[in-house]
Each structure stands twice: as C-alpha cells, then as structure tokens.
Design a protein around this motif. Sequence first.
Motif, PDB file in Angstrom:
ATOM      1  N   GLU A  14       0.943  -1.266  -0.189  1.00  0.00           N
ATOM      2  CA  GLU A  14      -0.245  -0.207   0.213  1.00  0.00           C
ATOM      3  C   GLU A  14       1.238   1.366  -0.274  1.00  0.00           C
ATOM      4  O   GLU A  14       1.855   1.609   0.962  1.00  0.00           O
ATOM      5  CB  GLU A  14      -0.945   0.311   1.375  1.00  0.00           C
ATOM      6  CG  GLU A  14      -1.749   1.515   1.279  1.00  0.00           C
ATOM      7  CD  GLU A  14      -2.823   1.164   2.314  1.00  0.00           C
ATOM      8  OE1 GLU A  14      -3.386   2.266   2.555  1.00  0.00           O
ATOM      9  OE2 GLU A  14      -2.939   0.065   3.101  1.00  0.00           O
ATOM     10  N   SER A  27      -1.992  -2.642  -4.052  1.00  0.00           N
ATOM     11  CA  SER A  27      -1.467  -3.603  -4.967  1.00  0.00           C
ATOM     12  C   SER A  27      -1.064  -4.807  -4.777  1.00  0.00           C
ATOM     13  O   SER A  27      -0.609  -4.991  -3.184  1.00  0.00           O
ATOM     14  CB  SER A  27      -0.221  -2.710  -5.673  1.00  0.00           C
ATOM     15  OG  SER A  27       0.263  -3.959  -6.440  1.00  0.00           O
ATOM     16  N   ARG A  67      -5.282   6.412  -0.950  1.00  0.00           N
ATOM     17  CA  ARG A  67      -5.018   4.930  -0.794  1.00  0.00           C
ATOM     18  C   ARG A  67      -4.667   4.111  -2.104  1.00  0.00           C
ATOM     19  O   ARG A  67      -5.833   3.634  -2.446  1.00  0.00           O
ATOM     20  CB  ARG A  67      -5.254   3.273   0.955  1.00  0.00           C
ATOM     21  CG  ARG A  67      -5.255   4.273   1.982  1.00  0.00           C
ATOM     22  CD  ARG A  67      -6.879   3.805   2.525  1.00  0.00           C
ATOM     23  NE  ARG A  67      -5.736   2.224   2.959  1.00  0.00           N
ATOM     24  CZ  ARG A  67      -7.042   1.446   3.657  1.00  0.00           C
ATOM     25  NH1 ARG A  67      -7.923   1.593   3.651  1.00  0.00           N
ATOM     26  NH2 ARG A  67      -6.207   0.000   3.586  1.00  0.00           N
ATOM     27  N   VAL A  68      -3.683   3.849  -2.280  1.00  0.00           N
ATOM     28  CA  VAL A  68      -3.597   2.971  -3.234  1.00  0.00           C
ATOM     29  C   VAL A  68      -2.497   1.195  -3.122  1.00  0.00           C
ATOM     30  O   VAL A  68      -1.581   0.974  -2.582  1.00  0.00           O
ATOM     31  CB  VAL A  68      -1.999   3.484  -4.656  1.00  0.00           C
ATOM     32  CG1 VAL A  68      -2.166   2.474  -5.675  1.00  0.00           C
ATOM     33  CG2 VAL A  68      -2.827   5.006  -4.651  1.00  0.00           C
ATOM     34  N   VAL A  70      -4.590  -3.594  -8.953  1.00  0.00           N
ATOM     35  CA  VAL A  70      -4.530  -2.084  -8.218  1.00  0.00           C
ATOM     36  C   VAL A  70      -5.618  -1.996  -7.879  1.00  0.00           C
ATOM     37  O   VAL A  70      -6.587  -2.094  -8.433  1.00  0.00           O
ATOM     38  CB  VAL A  70      -3.208  -1.759  -9.123  1.00  0.00           C
ATOM     39  CG1 VAL A  70      -3.275  -0.246  -7.954  1.00  0.00           C
ATOM     40  CG2 VAL A  70      -2.487  -1.459  -9.097  1.00  0.00           C
ATOM     41  N   TYR A 121      -8.114   1.096  -4.387  1.00  0.00           N
ATOM     42  CA  TYR A 121      -8.338   2.486  -4.201  1.00  0.00           C
ATOM     43  C   TYR A 121      -8.377   2.596  -3.171  1.00  0.00           C
ATOM     44  O   TYR A 121     -10.057   2.054  -2.596  1.00  0.00           O
ATOM     45  CB  TYR A 121      -8.242   3.656  -5.345  1.00  0.00           C
ATOM     46  CG  TYR A 121      -7.544   3.225  -6.834  1.00  0.00           C
ATOM     47  CD1 TYR A 121      -5.936   3.737  -6.356  1.00  0.00           C
ATOM     48  CD2 TYR A 121      -7.877   2.971  -7.767  1.00  0.00           C
ATOM     49  CE1 TYR A 121      -5.348   3.665  -7.494  1.00  0.00           C
ATOM     50  CE2 TYR A 121      -7.180   3.281  -8.967  1.00  0.00           C
ATOM     51  CZ  TYR A 121      -5.656   3.023  -9.033  1.00  0.00           C
ATOM     52  OH  TYR A 121      -5.076   2.884  -9.858  1.00  0.00           O
TER      53      TYR A 121
END
Length: 396
Positions: free
Chosen positions: A140, A163, A160-161, A183, A185
């Motif tokens: 993250e 993966s 927040r991203v 991915v 968010y």
Amino acid sequence: MRVATLSIIASATLVAGGYKIPENSVNATALCAAYVANAHGADAAYYNPAAMVYNDDVGFFEADATYIGLPPIDFSGVSGEYSSKRENYLIPTLHYASGKLGNSSARVGLSVVIPAGLSKRWDDIVPRSTAQEFTLRTIEINPSVAFALSDTVSFGVGFRVLSSEGVVKSTAAVSRDMEGSSVDYGYNLALMYKPSSAWKLAATYRSNIDLTLEGDAKLYVGAPIGTPVYNGDVSVTIPLPAALNLAAAYTFGSGTTVEAVYERTFWSKYKQLDFNYPVSIAPLTPYFDDPKAKNWENSNSYRFGVTHTMDAWTWMGGLEYDETPVPADTLGYELPDSDAWVVSLGGRYQIDSQWNVGLSGLFDVKKSRDVANSSINGEFSNARVYLVTAGVEYRF
C-alpha cells in the motif's frame, strides 16, 4: 490469475483477526498497534496523519524491516491429523512526515506498508484438496496531508493505493492453479484533539477497499494434475474491510504515556467468495464457480500500550485481545482463525539529534478452536505468530 490474489487475501493467516497486518513500524510492533493518539514522528503519517501537526518542525524519515514467523497449525479431527507448513517472511516498510509547509500548519506524509496478506499451505491430502496454497502479497502506498483546525484540534486525510498479487492452488480429484494481481483504491481520515498537555484523543478511519481481481485460472479433473478442463479468464471481488479506531492517551509527569485503543473492523462486508468466468466451466461448476458463503462478522480489537521516555532511551510494551471475524460454520483450512491474545515489547535509542534506532517484538497466541461444519470436524490448535521489527529514523 489476478483473481487468485483475492482468494488468497481472503484466506491468509495473519497477525490480526482475518487477514490484516496492523504492525508496520517499530513503535506499532512494540505497542501491539496501540499507537494512534500518541503517534509521532515519521510513522504518524500512517497511524494518525492528524498527529503530524504536533511533530517538531523538521522532516522525519523511517525505514523498518519486520520478520514474521508462522509456525505450523495443527489439526486433529475425524478425517485425520495434519499440520500446515511453517511460513517465514521479511517485510520492509517506509514512512515520511514533513515539517511545516511554509507559514502554514499543514504537513504532508507518505507511507509504504504491507496492510494484509501472508500465506497458508498444507501438504496432506484432505486439507490440500481445498487449500494446498493460499498466498497473498500486498503493498500500500498511502500519501497524506494534515492541518491544524485550532490550537487543540487537527485533521488528516490520506489516499490509499493498494497493489496485490497472489497464488491459489488446490489438488484433489478436481484441481486448480491460479495467480494474478490487482490495483485498487481507498482513503483514510484522522481527527485529533488535545484538551491539555497530558491528554490526547484521536479517531481514525480506513475505508473499505474492494479488491477487484482479474486474471487467469487453470482447472483440471484428475489428481494430482489431470485432464485440463479450463484455461482462461476469471474475476472475483473481495473486501479489505473498513476499520474505525478510537484512542485515548495520557502522559504522566514521569515521562510515561499510556494509551488505550478500540478498533472495530467491518468484516461483515465479506459475505461470499464468488469466482466469475466468461464461459461455462462444467463439470467443475460446483467446485470452482458456485458462490461460497463466508458471512464474516464485524470484530473488535482491544489494545493497551505503555511508552516510557528517558534521556536517550524509549521503552514500550503492549497487550491486545483480538477477536476473529470468521464464524465456525464457514471456517476452512485456508484460514483457521480464532480469537487471540497478543503481547509485545520494544525500545528505541537516540544516537544523536538526527538518528535513532529501534527494535521490537510481538507474540500472538491464538486460541484452540473446535469446528464442526459441512466440510470440517475437529480442532485447530497451536496457532502462533512471531514478529520482530528493526528500524532507523532520521530527522532532517
């Protein structure tokens, strides 16, 4: 298959109930994550971005590495006695918190953490038929910004991203082999109130993130890997649930701070595991296409931490009771979770005005659990988790 990641995430054995990992810094490990109202320094960017406002007016950078050890989980029941494989992981994390931006009170932060994941693997015939391997890896990236609303109140918000990638395997009369990535968010919010120099009150919220996995699946009839029946696309959606933290910290004149944290994790979002294919996968539909009920329950964590600051040393300890969200009627070999007690210890040493180093450890003891449902009849026992975190922080 990208979708496999999600099956994985929904089935890892982790450091908190379900598949979350709340310990992503030296301080968080040392305090059983009772580190919200008293968050400070670089990792405040992740645990309470609103607290960055009260940092010294300098930049902070912290780099940590956490070893996670998962000893074998034992099962004894009607079908036999089995033990899962031992798992060992080394997880890096990074945190940054800025000084004031110009003449404003605003601060910015950035954290790179591992919020969920790990793995569970079984070699014995019965458990490997559904959970030979479930492995999840997540990263993250969480930038954040904080503002002072008054002399005593501050607010923080983050983006927040997330993966994810993972592997799902099971081997029986029908078998599967999947791997993939995704991915997705979300966001996080933080509010902090300092009614006096001794008291700190805080609330943080992390949004639900639906992991919308897409990828490839290989399905077979015959063991161990027999006649291929399907080789193609698959998709699935599984939640990384929202969490609300309410915290209070009090600092005594001796330099000792005590903090209590209540966390509510909204696991009820996870109702079923449903893989979707663009075409029919008959005759494997009952095994890999029909929705699997999960019906997880919202759960609570109760955390207590103590921090004592001396001249160059800071000592920390924590205690936690963590509820599992997994009901007995849908529990399986992929995540034999149970309620747990957690204890932790740690310390930091201030080398000079810029550098400090830290080391902390945590021991998670999960209760034995009797299960009698449509697929399992027996007891899971000896589930343990060990964490050791080492890190360095730099002020500039």
